[in-house]
Design a protein around this motif. Structure first.
Motif, PDB file in Angstrom:
ATOM      1  N   LYS A  52     -82.450   5.267  23.858  1.00  0.00           N
ATOM      2  CA  LYS A  52     -81.119   5.751  24.192  1.00  0.00           C
ATOM      3  C   LYS A  52     -80.129   5.178  23.176  1.00  0.00           C
ATOM      4  CE  LYS A  52     -82.106   5.826  29.164  1.00  0.00           C
ATOM      5  NZ  LYS A  52     -81.751   5.234  30.480  1.00  0.00           N
ATOM      6  N   PRO A  53     -78.941   5.783  23.040  1.00  0.00           N
ATOM      7  CA  PRO A  53     -77.944   5.250  22.088  1.00  0.00           C
ATOM      8  C   PRO A  53     -77.621   3.774  22.317  1.00  0.00           C
ATOM      9  CG  PRO A  53     -77.293   7.428  22.819  1.00  0.00           C
ATOM     10  CD  PRO A  53     -78.501   7.054  23.640  1.00  0.00           C
ATOM     11  N   SER A  54     -77.561   3.351  23.583  1.00  0.00           N
ATOM     12  CA  SER A  54     -77.262   1.943  23.881  1.00  0.00           C
ATOM     13  C   SER A  54     -78.368   1.026  23.378  1.00  0.00           C
ATOM     14  CB  SER A  54     -77.077   1.750  25.388  1.00  0.00           C
ATOM     15  OG  SER A  54     -78.261   2.115  26.092  1.00  0.00           O
ATOM     16  N   GLN A  55     -79.608   1.509  23.414  1.00  0.00           N
ATOM     17  CA  GLN A  55     -80.735   0.703  22.944  1.00  0.00           C
ATOM     18  C   GLN A  55     -80.795   0.667  21.416  1.00  0.00           C
ATOM     19  OE1 GLN A  55     -83.295   3.052  25.316  1.00  0.00           O
ATOM     20  NE2 GLN A  55     -83.590   1.471  26.876  1.00  0.00           N
ATOM     21  N   ARG A  72     -78.084   0.633  19.620  1.00  0.00           N
ATOM     22  CA  ARG A  72     -77.057  -0.381  19.321  1.00  0.00           C
ATOM     23  C   ARG A  72     -77.616  -1.787  19.531  1.00  0.00           C
ATOM     24  NH1 ARG A  72     -73.720   3.388  21.941  1.00  0.00           N
ATOM     25  NH2 ARG A  72     -73.833   2.233  23.907  1.00  0.00           N
ATOM     26  N   GLN A  73     -78.398  -1.948  20.591  1.00  0.00           N
ATOM     27  CA  GLN A  73     -79.027  -3.242  20.874  1.00  0.00           C
ATOM     28  C   GLN A  73     -79.889  -3.696  19.695  1.00  0.00           C
ATOM     29  OE1 GLN A  73     -81.552  -3.065  24.336  1.00  0.00           O
ATOM     30  NE2 GLN A  73     -82.358  -5.127  24.075  1.00  0.00           N
ATOM     31  N   LEU A  74     -80.641  -2.769  19.125  1.00  0.00           N
ATOM     32  CA  LEU A  74     -81.496  -3.083  17.982  1.00  0.00           C
ATOM     33  C   LEU A  74     -80.673  -3.361  16.728  1.00  0.00           C
ATOM     34  CD1 LEU A  74     -84.220  -0.365  18.624  1.00  0.00           C
ATOM     35  CD2 LEU A  74     -84.608  -2.832  18.678  1.00  0.00           C
ATOM     36  N   GLU A  75     -79.618  -2.577  16.518  1.00  0.00           N
ATOM     37  CA  GLU A  75     -78.784  -2.750  15.326  1.00  0.00           C
ATOM     38  C   GLU A  75     -78.033  -4.078  15.339  1.00  0.00           C
ATOM     39  OE1 GLU A  75     -78.298  -1.112  12.426  1.00  0.00           O
ATOM     40  OE2 GLU A  75     -80.019   0.096  12.994  1.00  0.00           O
ATOM     41  N   ILE A  82     -90.686   4.197  15.463  1.00  0.00           N
ATOM     42  CA  ILE A  82     -91.003   4.748  14.143  1.00  0.00           C
ATOM     43  C   ILE A  82     -89.773   5.393  13.508  1.00  0.00           C
ATOM     44  CG2 ILE A  82     -92.356   6.475  12.893  1.00  0.00           C
ATOM     45  CD1 ILE A  82     -94.614   6.023  14.894  1.00  0.00           C
ATOM     46  N   ARG A  83     -89.157   6.342  14.236  1.00  0.00           N
ATOM     47  CA  ARG A  83     -87.983   7.035  13.699  1.00  0.00           C
ATOM     48  C   ARG A  83     -86.816   6.067  13.511  1.00  0.00           C
ATOM     49  NH1 ARG A  83     -86.160  12.267  16.897  1.00  0.00           N
ATOM     50  NH2 ARG A  83     -88.311  12.773  16.345  1.00  0.00           N
ATOM     51  N   TYR A  84     -86.640   5.160  14.480  1.00  0.00           N
ATOM     52  CA  TYR A  84     -85.528   4.210  14.376  1.00  0.00           C
ATOM     53  C   TYR A  84     -85.669   3.330  13.137  1.00  0.00           C
ATOM     54  CZ  TYR A  84     -83.004  -0.106  14.787  1.00  0.00           C
ATOM     55  OH  TYR A  84     -82.225  -1.187  14.485  1.00  0.00           O
TER      56      TYR A  84
END
Length: 320
Positions: free
Chosen positions: A75-78, A80-83, A100-102
């Motif tokens: 999800k977009p929030s996740q 952001r969590q990774l970034e 993979i895509r992220y």
């Protein structure tokens, strides 16, 4: 006059308490801000990172408890969590397909620690692993060549965190990146690594000893995910019904698996797949034992806790 003095004193105490509270709040905020922010794909890796770094890290898990790493979408929030993370922990692209895509689009791919890459592993199985698998599958006098299906009988087990020796390599990588972020803490971080590596040696020795009575006993698994554990703790490789959860099992394969699972002690299945696995356990006349590979139980706080409960589940499986 006395009343005024008491009012002044009370007001002074109140102001002092407010100032002290503000100072403490700022100190706590500064302490939290100084923590290394780690985002982990799955909870077992998060447990390892927190276990290793303690209060010097804030560790979160991306994958929700009710989700599978094989089918999850970020999800977009996740994202952001990774970034926002200083370090991102993952096992392998083939396991956490949602990363993979992220990872390809990530602004900071250098922050990613991939356990499979740290181990220097390749997708193709080595000749030694071929030999080890074949030896384990034929040791009982049965044809166990269908443990993961003909098309993927030699696929690599990606549950790499189940081996304490692999965890030691992951811990080394985490400390390597932590030192880059906190160079002033280099000596302390290196000391933590050595202490943790010694703890991992003890964990492997004690649990291997507990499982030693069962090193010639074999068991079934609903999906292929136990060979790393088996090899680390001196057990026979599991005879797996499917290579990944939710895979459809053909009638032809069921017929072949009847022979492969002849003499097996039980069928292991993760909690989320237990309902489906029960049907096959009845079909093959095996007791079903649920196992918590993703550390969903919140009472599991350390890697020692985690391996202990895995060992207990496997022991229950292999006991008559």
């Amino acid at each position: 006059m006395l009343t005024s003095f008491h009012q002044y004193r009370t007001r002074s105490i109140r102001i002092s308490l407010i100032i002290l509270s503000l100072i403490m709040s700022k100190s706590v905020f500064a302490f939290e801000q100084n923590k290394i922010n780690i985002a982990s794909s799955i909870r077992p890796l998060a447990i390892i990172a927190q276990d290793l770094l303690g209060d010097s890290a804030k560790v979160t898990t991306v994958l929700p408890n009710n989700a599978s790493p094989h089918h999850f979408t970020l999800k977009p929030s996740q994202v952001r969590q990774l970034e926002q993370a200083d370090i991102v922990l993952a096992v392998a692209p083939e396991l956490e397909t949602f990363l993979i895509r992220y990872r390809k689009a990530s602004k900071h791919p250098e922050r990613h620690i991939i356990l499979q890459e740290e181990l220097g592993r390749t997708k193709a199985i080595t000749k030694d692993e071929h030999h080890s698998d074949e030896h384990a599958h034929h040791h009982h006098g049965h044809d166990h060549s269908y443990d993961s299906g003909k098309e993927n009988a030699h696929a690599e087990d990606l549950h790499l965190w189940l081996n304490p020796e692999h965890v030691a390599i992951l811990a080394k990588a985490i400390i390597r990146e932590a030192i880059k972020l906190r160079p002033a803490s280099k000596a302390q971080l290196e000391k933590q690594l050595q202490t943790y590596k010694q703890k991992l040696i003890e964990i492997q020795a004690s649990n291997k000893d507990q499982l030693s009575p069962y090193h010639k006993v074999f068991f079934g698994a609903y999906h292929d995910g136990y060979n790393t554990f088996s090899q680390a703790f001196g057990l026979q490789n599991a005879i797996a019904l499917t290579s990944v959860p939710d895979e459809q099992v053909s009638a032809k394969k069921i017929t072949k698996m009847r022979q492969s699972l002849s003499g097996a002690k039980c069928l292991l299945a993760e909690s989320g797949e237990a309902t489906t696995a029960k049907r096959y356990a009845r079909l093959f006349k095996l007791k079903l034992i649920e196992i918590d590979l993703l550390a969903l139980d919140p009472s599991i706080k350390t890697y020692q806790d985690y391996i202990r409960q895995i060992t207990q589940s496997v022991s229950t499986c292999l006991t008559d």
